[in-house]
Motif scaffolding. Sequence first.
Motif, PDB file in Angstrom:
ATOM      1  N   ARG A  43      25.402 -11.511   0.590  1.00 44.83           N
ATOM      2  CA  ARG A  43      25.495 -10.329  -0.264  1.00 44.83           C
ATOM      3  C   ARG A  43      24.880 -10.580  -1.634  1.00 44.83           C
ATOM      4  O   ARG A  43      24.275  -9.674  -2.234  1.00 44.83           O
ATOM      5  N   ASN A  44      25.013 -11.795  -2.154  1.00 42.63           N
ATOM      6  CA  ASN A  44      24.589 -12.093  -3.522  1.00 42.63           C
ATOM      7  C   ASN A  44      23.172 -12.649  -3.635  1.00 42.63           C
ATOM      8  O   ASN A  44      22.745 -13.039  -4.718  1.00 42.63           O
ATOM      9  N   ILE A  45      22.421 -12.679  -2.527  1.00 42.69           N
ATOM     10  CA  ILE A  45      21.028 -13.121  -2.615  1.00 42.69           C
ATOM     11  C   ILE A  45      20.228 -12.121  -3.439  1.00 42.69           C
ATOM     12  O   ILE A  45      20.313 -10.910  -3.226  1.00 42.69           O
ATOM     13  N   SER A  46      19.453 -12.646  -4.375  1.00 42.12           N
ATOM     14  CA  SER A  46      18.572 -11.820  -5.192  1.00 42.12           C
ATOM     15  C   SER A  46      17.140 -11.997  -4.716  1.00 42.12           C
ATOM     16  O   SER A  46      16.793 -13.007  -4.081  1.00 42.12           O
ATOM     17  N   LEU A  47      16.308 -11.036  -5.020  1.00 38.84           N
ATOM     18  CA  LEU A  47      14.906 -11.119  -4.633  1.00 38.84           C
ATOM     19  C   LEU A  47      14.262 -12.389  -5.182  1.00 38.84           C
ATOM     20  O   LEU A  47      13.446 -13.030  -4.507  1.00 38.84           O
ATOM     21  N   LYS A  48      14.663 -12.792  -6.374  1.00 38.89           N
ATOM     22  CA  LYS A  48      14.076 -13.975  -7.001  1.00 38.89           C
ATOM     23  C   LYS A  48      14.516 -15.279  -6.335  1.00 38.89           C
ATOM     24  O   LYS A  48      13.946 -16.337  -6.606  1.00 38.89           O
TER      25      LYS A  48
ATOM     26  N   ASN B 204       8.969  -5.525   2.666  1.00 35.94           N
ATOM     27  CA  ASN B 204       7.911  -4.527   2.499  1.00 35.94           C
ATOM     28  C   ASN B 204       8.485  -3.139   2.272  1.00 35.94           C
ATOM     29  O   ASN B 204       7.925  -2.334   1.515  1.00 35.94           O
ATOM     30  N   LEU B 205       9.609  -2.840   2.924  1.00 36.17           N
ATOM     31  CA  LEU B 205      10.258  -1.546   2.728  1.00 36.17           C
ATOM     32  C   LEU B 205      11.019  -1.493   1.404  1.00 36.17           C
ATOM     33  O   LEU B 205      11.007  -0.480   0.700  1.00 36.17           O
ATOM     34  N   ARG B 206      11.666  -2.587   1.078  1.00 31.69           N
ATOM     35  CA  ARG B 206      12.494  -2.647  -0.124  1.00 31.69           C
ATOM     36  C   ARG B 206      11.662  -2.566  -1.396  1.00 31.69           C
ATOM     37  O   ARG B 206      12.043  -1.956  -2.389  1.00 31.69           O
ATOM     38  N   GLY B 207      10.512  -3.208  -1.409  1.00 30.78           N
ATOM     39  CA  GLY B 207       9.701  -3.259  -2.615  1.00 30.78           C
ATOM     40  C   GLY B 207      10.012  -4.487  -3.445  1.00 30.78           C
ATOM     41  O   GLY B 207      10.872  -5.297  -3.101  1.00 30.78           O
ATOM     42  N   ASP B 208       9.315  -4.641  -4.556  1.00 36.87           N
ATOM     43  CA  ASP B 208       9.426  -5.861  -5.363  1.00 36.87           C
ATOM     44  C   ASP B 208      10.201  -5.683  -6.657  1.00 36.87           C
ATOM     45  O   ASP B 208      10.117  -6.503  -7.565  1.00 36.87           O
TER      46      ASP B 208
ATOM     47  N   PHE C  10      19.620  -7.448  -0.457  1.00 39.72           N
ATOM     48  CA  PHE C  10      20.193  -6.495   0.494  1.00 39.72           C
ATOM     49  C   PHE C  10      20.953  -5.414  -0.277  1.00 39.72           C
ATOM     50  O   PHE C  10      21.959  -5.698  -0.923  1.00 39.72           O
ATOM     51  N   VAL C  11      20.454  -4.208  -0.198  1.00 40.37           N
ATOM     52  CA  VAL C  11      20.972  -3.107  -1.010  1.00 40.37           C
ATOM     53  C   VAL C  11      21.549  -2.010  -0.123  1.00 40.37           C
ATOM     54  O   VAL C  11      21.280  -1.948   1.074  1.00 40.37           O
TER      55      VAL C  11
ATOM     56  N   GLY D  24      10.069  10.915  -2.612  1.00 42.20           N
ATOM     57  CA  GLY D  24       8.961  10.891  -1.667  1.00 42.20           C
ATOM     58  C   GLY D  24       9.373  10.110  -0.447  1.00 42.20           C
ATOM     59  O   GLY D  24      10.368  10.417   0.190  1.00 42.20           O
ATOM     60  N   ASP D  25       8.611   9.087  -0.123  1.00 40.21           N
ATOM     61  CA  ASP D  25       8.938   8.239   1.014  1.00 40.21           C
ATOM     62  C   ASP D  25       9.654   6.969   0.584  1.00 40.21           C
ATOM     63  O   ASP D  25       9.894   6.079   1.387  1.00 40.21           O
ATOM     64  N   SER D  26       9.987   6.841  -0.681  1.00 37.86           N
ATOM     65  CA  SER D  26      10.597   5.620  -1.207  1.00 37.86           C
ATOM     66  C   SER D  26      12.108   5.762  -1.297  1.00 37.86           C
ATOM     67  O   SER D  26      12.628   6.815  -1.667  1.00 37.86           O
ATOM     68  N   LEU D  27      12.796   4.687  -0.985  1.00 41.40           N
ATOM     69  CA  LEU D  27      14.246   4.670  -1.049  1.00 41.40           C
ATOM     70  C   LEU D  27      14.720   4.594  -2.497  1.00 41.40           C
ATOM     71  O   LEU D  27      14.183   3.839  -3.295  1.00 41.40           O
ATOM     72  N   VAL D  28      15.725   5.395  -2.838  1.00 41.01           N
ATOM     73  CA  VAL D  28      16.342   5.322  -4.160  1.00 41.01           C
ATOM     74  C   VAL D  28      17.551   4.404  -4.057  1.00 41.01           C
ATOM     75  O   VAL D  28      18.479   4.669  -3.294  1.00 41.01           O
ATOM     76  N   MET D  29      17.530   3.309  -4.815  1.00 44.72           N
ATOM     77  CA  MET D  29      18.593   2.312  -4.719  1.00 44.72           C
ATOM     78  C   MET D  29      19.464   2.302  -5.967  1.00 44.72           C
ATOM     79  O   MET D  29      18.968   2.464  -7.082  1.00 44.72           O
ATOM     80  N   THR D  30      20.755   2.104  -5.786  1.00 41.76           N
ATOM     81  CA  THR D  30      21.706   2.084  -6.885  1.00 41.76           C
ATOM     82  C   THR D  30      21.442   0.896  -7.812  1.00 41.76           C
ATOM     83  O   THR D  30      21.159  -0.206  -7.360  1.00 41.76           O
TER      84      THR D  30
END
Length: 204
Positions: free
Chosen positions: A56-61, A99-103, A109-110, A118-124
């Motif tokens: 749960r706590n993994i970050s993109l970095k 690729n779906l999540r973006g950078d 994991f959101v 549009g086609d992009s997910l809006v994340m909290t």
Amino acid sequence: LVGSEMCIRDRVEERADEIARNSGKKKTITPAYRESRDAALISIMTGCGLRRDEARNISLKDIAKSDDGWLILIHGKGNKERRLGIPEWVIPVLEHWLNLRGDEPGALFVGVNHRFAGDSLVMTKDYLGEISPASDSMIYRAIKRHFGGGEIDVAPHDLRRAFATMMLEDGTPLRVVSKQLGHSNIATTCLLYTSPSPRDLSTS
């Protein structure tokens, strides 16, 4: 492998392969995002032997890519960190989710909801403007969906147990498995993963 662990591992790899095969198809509806995230989450938990909170706590970095493979920095119990190699079979499904999540910086994991730009997910996001991690309940729901909506009774720790069992059955030294799991004492690994689980005993 013990029957239940083998079933878990087979199902996780099967879904990872399916996601990877469909990675080129354009999908813009909520279930496609959720399916990709669930597969990546469960694959990395199983492939790296992670606790629920660690995943749960993994970050993109925390994800590092190199020519020699992918690495992940895990923030474990007691603020202890360990760096793990990501198995090759996990990388395609994780890459699909990335690729779906973006950078955008923040949680790997959101939560996935029905709001789109549009086609992009809006994340909290949190008060610092970083993407917030998905909830513990989301992880439980993801696992339930992944394993047939309850067709196979699987909890988050069963994924970690499947990893440990697989490693030990493959002849990996106990001390190596213990280090991979983030145990401070090898006796903990021995106690938890070299004897039958309560589920094994109840079904024997």
